[in-house]
Design an enzyme around this catalytic site. Structure first.
Site, short mmCIF file in Angstrom:
data_model
loop_
_atom_site.label_atom_id
_atom_site.label_comp_id
_atom_site.label_asym_id
_atom_site.label_seq_id
_atom_site.Cartn_x
_atom_site.Cartn_y
_atom_site.Cartn_z
N CYS A 123 72.39 25.24 1.73
CA CYS A 123 71.86 25.74 3.00
C CYS A 123 72.20 24.81 4.16
O CYS A 123 71.92 25.14 5.32
CB CYS A 123 70.35 25.91 2.90
SG CYS A 123 69.86 26.93 1.51
N HIS A 267 66.99 25.40 9.45
CA HIS A 267 67.32 26.36 8.40
C HIS A 267 66.08 27.21 8.13
O HIS A 267 64.96 26.69 8.03
CB HIS A 267 67.76 25.60 7.14
CG HIS A 267 67.79 26.44 5.92
ND1 HIS A 267 68.40 27.66 5.89
CD2 HIS A 267 67.26 26.26 4.67
CE1 HIS A 267 68.26 28.19 4.69
NE2 HIS A 267 67.57 27.36 3.93
N ASN A 298 65.83 34.16 3.90
CA ASN A 298 66.57 32.89 3.83
C ASN A 298 68.02 33.20 3.45
O ASN A 298 68.30 33.56 2.32
CB ASN A 298 65.90 31.99 2.79
CG ASN A 298 66.62 30.68 2.56
OD1 ASN A 298 67.81 30.54 2.86
ND2 ASN A 298 65.92 29.71 2.00
#
Ligand code: UT7
Length: 345
Positions: A123, A267, A298
């Site tokens: 990520c 993030h 996500n």
């Protein structure tokens, strides 16, 4: 020793010139996934912030989503595909190891003989790629660089896994990085901890999977494809204890403090992680905070450009605003930098 000539002419400053995203057509609300994980819309919203996510359909591939996002980024930047010298693509869900998705995307965009490669940093991938692109531009090695963060994490999702099924999602975001009159991408603060890979990882590699399939065929048993697994509590604790330092490091390196920020784009892992960082960093209420996770879930390497786009599109922040970006996740890798937000298509 022969003397080498450095032909590249360095430029003083790099900036993000334009931003584009691709959100897959299919919206999946919590109601659609709760039965398989014995959960509820309320639990998911309260514990993660997520109300819905986008899952890609078969034609919405890593390459096609990247191309769509890149086209909008190029339009927003006023840059033609032929002017791009390098493509840096961050992903953890491309199901082939070669060729790089970046090379295929470059060709689909009409680029010829353009440097292109993929990077894998979970990520944190987009912020790693952004740092690389800024350095390529400042060194003079490339004038315009296309940076893409893209995921089809639904391909790696066990839809019965309570710890993951409601979190991960699909999408793409792209930016064009090029020369700028003033610095638009601060120095990166980054790191990783490979001793903690069990916190988020693919549970088996493809060779193990094929051996499992062969054994299942021989015995009449079953096999299970590789899936992403996460120890959510371990990642959550790391995020809310360690990442404040990464944010402060990125601010220090840019010569700024939290009071200088217009926006914060972490993030989109969990809205409670975002809220905890806002508190520990003491961000003023005037700072616009990205909470794209509510509608997008996500999307790992795609989450930061998608969240930047949502902030700008909503008017909560605007092009030129000073924003702190922070990517973090598998590997336990992280990367953060302060940027000036770009225009969107
Ligand atoms: O992108 C990479 C980075 N990723 C992250 O940063 C993710 C970080 N972690 C998280 O976001 C959170 O850990 C989760 C959202 C994944 C989980 O939230 P949590 O508050 O840490 O839940 P938990 O695992 O501690 O579980 C709390 C309770 C447990 O019940 P008891 O023991 O308190 O009775 C679980 O059994 O919630 C239960 N639970 C669920 N209930 C309904 C766990 N998963 C679910 C579920 N639905 N899906």
């Amino acid at each position: 020793m022969a003397t080498l000539i450095a032909t590249a002419v360095p430029v003083t400053h790099a900036g993000i010139l334009g931003l584009g995203v691709y959100r897959p057509r299919r919206v999946v609300p919590n109601a659609e996934i709760v039965d398989a994980i014995e959960s509820s819309d309320e639990w998911i919203r309260t514990r993660s912030g997520i109300a819905a996510r986008h899952w890609a359909e078969p034609d919405e591939t890593i390459v096609s989503m990247s191309v769509a996002a890149a086209r909008d980024a190029l339009t927003a930047a006023g840059v033609r595909a032929g002017e791009v010298d390098a493509v840096v693509l961050a992903t953890s869900s491309q199901m082939v190891l070669g060729p790089s998705a970046g090379a295929v995307v470059a060709t689909e965009l009409g680029m010829e003989d353009t440097a292109a490669f993929d990077i894998s940093a979970g990520c944190a991938g987009f912020c790693y790629a952004l740092a690389d692109a800024a350095n390529l531009v400042r060194s003079g090695q490339a004038r315009q660089v296309l940076v893409i963060g893209v995921e089809r994490l639904s391909d790696l999702l066990d839809t019965t896994d309570r710890g993951c099924a409601f979190i991960f999602a699909d999408g793409a975001g792209a930016v064009v990085v090029g020369p700028a009159e003033q610095e638009g991408i601060g120095p990166v603060a980054w790191g990783s901890d490979g001793s903690r890979t069990s916190a988020i990882k693919q549970d088996k590699d493809f060779l193990e999977y094929f051996a499992e399939v062969a054994a299942a065929e021989a015995s009449g048993g079953t096999s299970q494809r590789p899936y992403i697994r996460m120890n959510g509590t371990e990642v959550f604790r790391w995020a809310v204890t360690f990442l404040e330092k990464a944010c402060r490091d990125a601010l220090d390196r840019a010569g700024l403090t939290a009071a200088d920020l217009d926006a914060f784009v972490p993030h989109q892992a969990n809205i409670r992680i975002t809220d905890a960082l806002v508190r520990t960093l003491g961000l003023p209420e005037t700072v616009a905070v990205a909470r794209d996770i509510i509608e997008t879930g996500n999307t790992s390497a795609a989450s930061i450009p998608m969240a930047m786009e949502q902030l700008v599109r909503s008017g909560a922040a605007g092009p030129g605003d000073t924003a702190l970006l922070l990517g973090f996740g598998a590997g336990l890798a992280y990367a953060g930098q302060v940027v000036h937000l770009p225009p969107i298509a």
